[in-house]
Design an enzyme around this catalytic site. Structure first.
Site, PDB file in Angstrom:
ATOM      1  NE  ARG A  24      81.721  35.812  30.539  1.00 12.16           N
ATOM      2  CZ  ARG A  24      81.609  36.015  31.857  1.00 12.16           C
ATOM      3  NH1 ARG A  24      81.713  34.988  32.696  1.00 12.16           N
ATOM      4  NH2 ARG A  24      81.391  37.215  32.332  1.00 12.16           N
ATOM      5  NE  ARG A  27      77.876  36.982  31.828  1.00 14.21           N
ATOM      6  CZ  ARG A  27      78.431  37.878  32.625  1.00 14.21           C
ATOM      7  NH1 ARG A  27      78.562  37.617  33.901  1.00 14.21           N
ATOM      8  NH2 ARG A  27      78.853  39.030  32.149  1.00 14.21           N
ATOM      9  CB  CYS A  47      72.407  74.235  30.455  1.00 14.46           C
ATOM     10  SG  CYS A  47      73.687  73.640  29.343  1.00 14.46           S
ATOM     11  CB  CYS A  50      71.921  76.917  27.317  1.00 14.06           C
ATOM     12  SG  CYS A  50      71.096  75.309  27.166  1.00 14.06           S
ATOM     13  CG  ASN A  72      87.388  72.556  29.940  1.00 17.25           C
ATOM     14  OD1 ASN A  72      86.987  72.905  31.040  1.00 17.25           O
ATOM     15  ND2 ASN A  72      87.148  71.348  29.447  1.00 17.25           N
ATOM     16  CG  HIS A 108      69.847  71.709  27.109  1.00 16.81           C
ATOM     17  ND1 HIS A 108      71.096  71.908  27.659  1.00 16.81           N
ATOM     18  CD2 HIS A 108      69.201  70.850  27.944  1.00 16.81           C
ATOM     19  CE1 HIS A 108      71.206  71.221  28.783  1.00 16.81           C
ATOM     20  NE2 HIS A 108      70.073  70.565  28.985  1.00 16.81           N
ATOM     21  CG  ASN A 146      83.598  61.607  27.325  1.00 18.28           C
ATOM     22  OD1 ASN A 146      84.045  60.673  26.669  1.00 18.28           O
ATOM     23  ND2 ASN A 146      84.357  62.347  28.115  1.00 18.28           N
ATOM     24  CB  SER A 154      80.193  67.717  33.174  1.00 23.74           C
ATOM     25  OG  SER A 154      80.539  68.448  32.008  1.00 23.74           O
ATOM     26  CG  HIS A 157      74.264  72.210  25.486  1.00 23.55           C
ATOM     27  ND1 HIS A 157      73.190  73.077  25.500  1.00 23.55           N
ATOM     28  CD2 HIS A 157      74.944  72.479  24.344  1.00 23.55           C
ATOM     29  CE1 HIS A 157      73.240  73.845  24.432  1.00 23.55           C
ATOM     30  NE2 HIS A 157      74.288  73.502  23.702  1.00 23.55           N
ATOM     31  CG  HIS A 159      79.603  69.369  25.554  1.00 20.92           C
ATOM     32  ND1 HIS A 159      78.595  68.722  26.240  1.00 20.92           N
ATOM     33  CD2 HIS A 159      80.737  69.183  26.283  1.00 20.92           C
ATOM     34  CE1 HIS A 159      79.086  68.190  27.350  1.00 20.92           C
ATOM     35  NE2 HIS A 159      80.382  68.440  27.401  1.00 20.92           N
ATOM     36  CD  GLN A 161      85.897  67.758  27.460  1.00 25.16           C
ATOM     37  OE1 GLN A 161      86.911  68.216  27.973  1.00 25.16           O
ATOM     38  NE2 GLN A 161      85.151  66.837  28.057  1.00 25.16           N
ATOM     39  CG  HIS A 290      91.608  55.436  13.016  1.00 26.22           C
ATOM     40  ND1 HIS A 290      92.933  55.762  12.751  1.00 26.22           N
ATOM     41  CD2 HIS A 290      91.592  54.996  14.301  1.00 26.22           C
ATOM     42  CE1 HIS A 290      93.677  55.523  13.805  1.00 26.22           C
ATOM     43  NE2 HIS A 290      92.887  55.067  14.769  1.00 26.22           N
ATOM     44  CG  HIS A 292      89.078  54.356  18.154  1.00 23.92           C
ATOM     45  ND1 HIS A 292      89.380  53.030  17.912  1.00 23.92           N
ATOM     46  CD2 HIS A 292      90.201  55.062  17.859  1.00 23.92           C
ATOM     47  CE1 HIS A 292      90.642  52.939  17.509  1.00 23.92           C
ATOM     48  NE2 HIS A 292      91.157  54.151  17.464  1.00 23.92           N
ATOM     49  CE  LYS A 305      83.150  43.702  29.115  1.00 27.14           C
ATOM     50  NZ  LYS A 305      83.344  42.333  29.596  1.00 27.14           N
ATOM     51  CD  GLU A 311      86.263  42.330  31.876  1.00 23.55           C
ATOM     52  OE1 GLU A 311      85.292  41.878  31.266  1.00 23.55           O
ATOM     53  OE2 GLU A 311      86.406  42.234  33.119  1.00 23.55           O
ATOM     54  CD  GLN A 317      84.742  38.196  28.845  1.00 20.81           C
ATOM     55  OE1 GLN A 317      84.327  39.102  29.559  1.00 20.81           O
ATOM     56  NE2 GLN A 317      83.936  37.330  28.257  1.00 20.81           N
TER      57      GLN A 317
END
Length: 334
Positions: A24, A27, A47, A50, A72, A108, A146, A154, A157, A159, A161, A290, A292, A305, A311, A317
């Site tokens: 695929r 494609r 921010c 900051c 938080n 920042h 993230n 969000s 800056h 960071h 969690q 470990h 990820h 993706k 999925e 997939q």
């Protein structure tokens, strides 16, 4: 298996299967396009993270010079919980915990990739300290980042969690069961055997040093997903000694700079550490620390993706094979 025909692979940490469809990759694509990333200043007066700025709840950040950790302002878990409804079919359970925000640096515009080894080492020390302190009173400590708006961050800056709770989350519990079963059958940690197999195969290894191994795992679900495995007998973050932390700082910098170079753009991802749940106490021989790294980009900085359709309704997939992804990552590491 590295062929060009469809096949399935099993995730040894969860037991789940995924479909690999290499053909695929040919494609045509008219998918989502992301706008170019705007320039980011070293300090943003708007921010919430900051130094010196007011956060959403009105509290003001100190003029911090290194890492800065605070509770938080919009926690997913609270230290109190009320009784839940009891139904033989529609089950509920109380959930207690606490959540922390980890500002990596005052700049920042920085990132885990762009910081120097010393600053990254301070972040690793912070991760290890949080895992130890919160693990002393909670069943599990999940440390993660993230990066990028594409991953729902969000704030740009730099960071991460830390969520600690009185329960072992579902994915970690599955990993615990799978690793425990392998150790009972083989007498060795599952990820020690996975590391040996990946080193022998070679084709999915991205980078390694005496303490760490980075691979695009045989069962990777995301296009450029990587797994960072401790090569030493380490079960939790707080078990890392000074040499292991210093090596991790250098390796993380090299890996994440390579990810940014892959499409010449800041690489969005979710990064998370999995160590033995603290609810296990000293029963951790089956665990290997470990991390990820799960990035969504597929073909370019503007094509991601999506886990949709098959999925969501059937099975994960992927098109790009893990072997091809590892080869491309190796090519951009410096």
């Amino acid at each position: 298996m590295t062929g060009a025909t469809p096949h399935r692979r099993q995730n040894l940490l969860t037991g789940e299967w995924l479909l690999v469809s290499p053909q695929r990759m040919a494609r045509p694509w008219q998918g989502e396009a992301a706008p170019a990333a705007p320039a980011v200043p070293s300090h943003d007066p708007d921010c919430h993270l900051c130094p010196g700025n007011a956060r959403a709840d009105g509290q003001r950040n100190p003029d911090y010079a290194g890492t800065f950790v605070f509770p938080n302002d919009f926690p997913a878990l609270l230290n109190t919980a009320e009784p839940t409804d009891q139904h033989p079919l529609l089950r509920e359970a109380p959930a207690r915990g606490e959540t922390q925000v980890i500002c990596y640096a005052p700049d920042h515009a920085a990132s885990l990739a762009s910081l120097d080894d010393s600053a990254r080492n301070a972040i690793i020390d912070c991760w290890c300290d949080l895992s130890a302190r919160l693990g002393a009173r909670w069943a599990h400590v999940q440390i993660f980042e993230n990066r990028g708006a594409m991953m729902g961050a969000s704030s740009p800056h730099p960071h991460g969690q830390c969520w600690a709770g009185d329960f072992v989350p579902s994915l970690v519990a599955r990993e615990d069961r799978r690793q425990r079963a392998h150790h009972a059958a083989a007498g060795r940690p599952l990820l020690a055997d996975v590391a040996a197999a990946e080193l022998a195969a070679g084709v999915r290894v991205v980078v390694q040093d005496p303490h760490w191994l980075v691979v695009v795992p045989h069962w990777a679900a995301w296009p450029f997903e990587t797994l960072i495995i401790a090569r030493d007998d380490v079960r939790r973050l707080e078990d890392l000694d000074g040499a292991q932390r210093a090596a991790l700082s250098a390796l993380l910098g090299r890996l994440l700079r390579g990810c940014d170079a892959l499409f010449d753009a800041p690489f969005p991802y979710s990064l998370g550490w999995h160590g033995a749940p603290h609810a296990n106490g000293d029963d951790t021989a089956h665990w290997r620390l470990h991390a990820h790294i799960l990035p969504p980009l597929l073909r370019s900085a503007s094509v991601r993706k999506h886990m949709v359709g098959f999925e969501l309704l059937a099975e994960t997939q992927r098109d790009l094979t893990p072997e091809a992804a590892a080869e491309r990552l190796r090519a951009v590491l410096k």
